[in-house]
Design a protein around this motif. Structure first.
Motif: not given
Length: 294
Positions: A35-44, A105-110, A114-117, A274-281
């Motif tokens: 629901v947080n716009e910034e978080a949506k962007n960094w996770i995408a 649809g929102d997740i697919v658009s985000k 950023y260049g993902g298919k 921010p970027h918790s997925v990358l930091l974890e992996v």
């Protein structure tokens, strides 16, 4: 950040990029990060980066807060039994509208931004998630009573064909947790459990659960009590002792389910970081709690 430090960050990631090359990673997307716009962007951005460095991410999303909001707008009061949403026909329509029609649809658009298919799916797509009605019991005065949750289902079988085809063509599947039975009836599924079942079925290396907390903590109000690594038997003992309580219990049960189905490790991370997925992996330290088999 100076240039040397930037280079060091990339070098730290290198062994993990090599280790997880071509491996499947399921990301269960939920909580504040939805629901947080910034978080949506960094996770995408994180998910797209995983794809471009050679991993195969699959996103499974929930949408509880958005469904509650839509129900209240339509004059319906959300009702839960043991953390599962009681789902009559009208509620199921709202769930499908929010999950499939809006959030997916929102997740697919985000991701596309950023260049993902990315390709949006639900469990109904190509009979991806075969489900059956969930039988739920509650204990009242030491007596086990069956309760009717309505159109709430549990996963019977995952058909991985569509996911496999998309990953082979370098797409990112984004899946809504709606299941379907042999008669075409749709069911509302718990997104955490569905993510674990999908991760097991596609032989994912990791399942990453994005939540609103840092992970499993001895004291929920003290981030310094975070457990970095736990085993199944340790988390089961923590549930028995009352260290793990409330909404974290079904999450942990979903993690155990995924590990028992063959997933190598499950990670509970905070989507507010921010970027918790990358930091974890991609870092030695990680950021949340990793759970593995004993």
């Amino acid at each position: 950040m100076n240039r040397t430090l930037k280079a060091e960050v990339l070098i730290e990631a290198l062994p993990y990029i090599c280790k997880f090359q071509d491996q499947k990673v399921v990301i269960k997307y939920g909580g504040h990060a939805m629901v947080n716009e910034e978080a949506k962007n960094w996770i995408a951005k994180d998910v797209v980066l995983l794809r471009f460095v050679g991993l195969n991410p699959v996103v499974v999303h929930g949408g509880g807060p958005e469904i509650n909001k839509a129900m209240e707008k339509m004059g319906k009061k959300p009702e839960f039994i043991h953390g599962l949403r009681v789902t009559d026909e009208e509620t199921l329509d709202i769930v499908k509208m929010v999950l499939v029609g809006k959030i997916n649809g929102d997740i697919v658009s985000k991701l596309g931004r950023y260049g993902g298919k990315a390709v949006g799916l639900s469990g109904k797509s190509g009979h991806l998630i075969k489900a059956r009605k969930k039988i739920q019991y509650v204990v009242k005065e030491d007596e086990k009573i069956e309760v009717d949750l309505g159109r709430v289902g549990e996963v019977e079988e995952i058909n991985t064909e569509l996911i496999d085809i998309l990953l082979e063509k370098r797409y990112i599947p984004v899946i809504s947790p709606i299941g379907i039975d042999n008669y075409g009836n749709a069911f509302n599924l718990n997104a955490d459990i569905a993510a674990g079942d999908i991760a097991g079925a596609i032989n994912a290396k990791k399942l990453i659960m994005i939540t609103d907390v840092d992970g499993v903590m001895a004291d929920i109000n003290d981030p310094s009590t975070l457990y970095k690594k736990l085993t199944i038997s340790e988390v089961e003992e923590m549930i028995e002792k009352g260290i793990i309580t409330g909404g974290m219990i079904p999450k942990i049960e979903a993690c155990i389910n995924a590990l028992n189905k063959g997933v190598k490790s499950v990670h509970i991370i905070n989507g507010k970081i921010p970027h918790s997925v990358l930091l974890e992996v991609f870092t030695e330290e990680g950021i949340g709690t990793m759970i593995i088999r004993d």
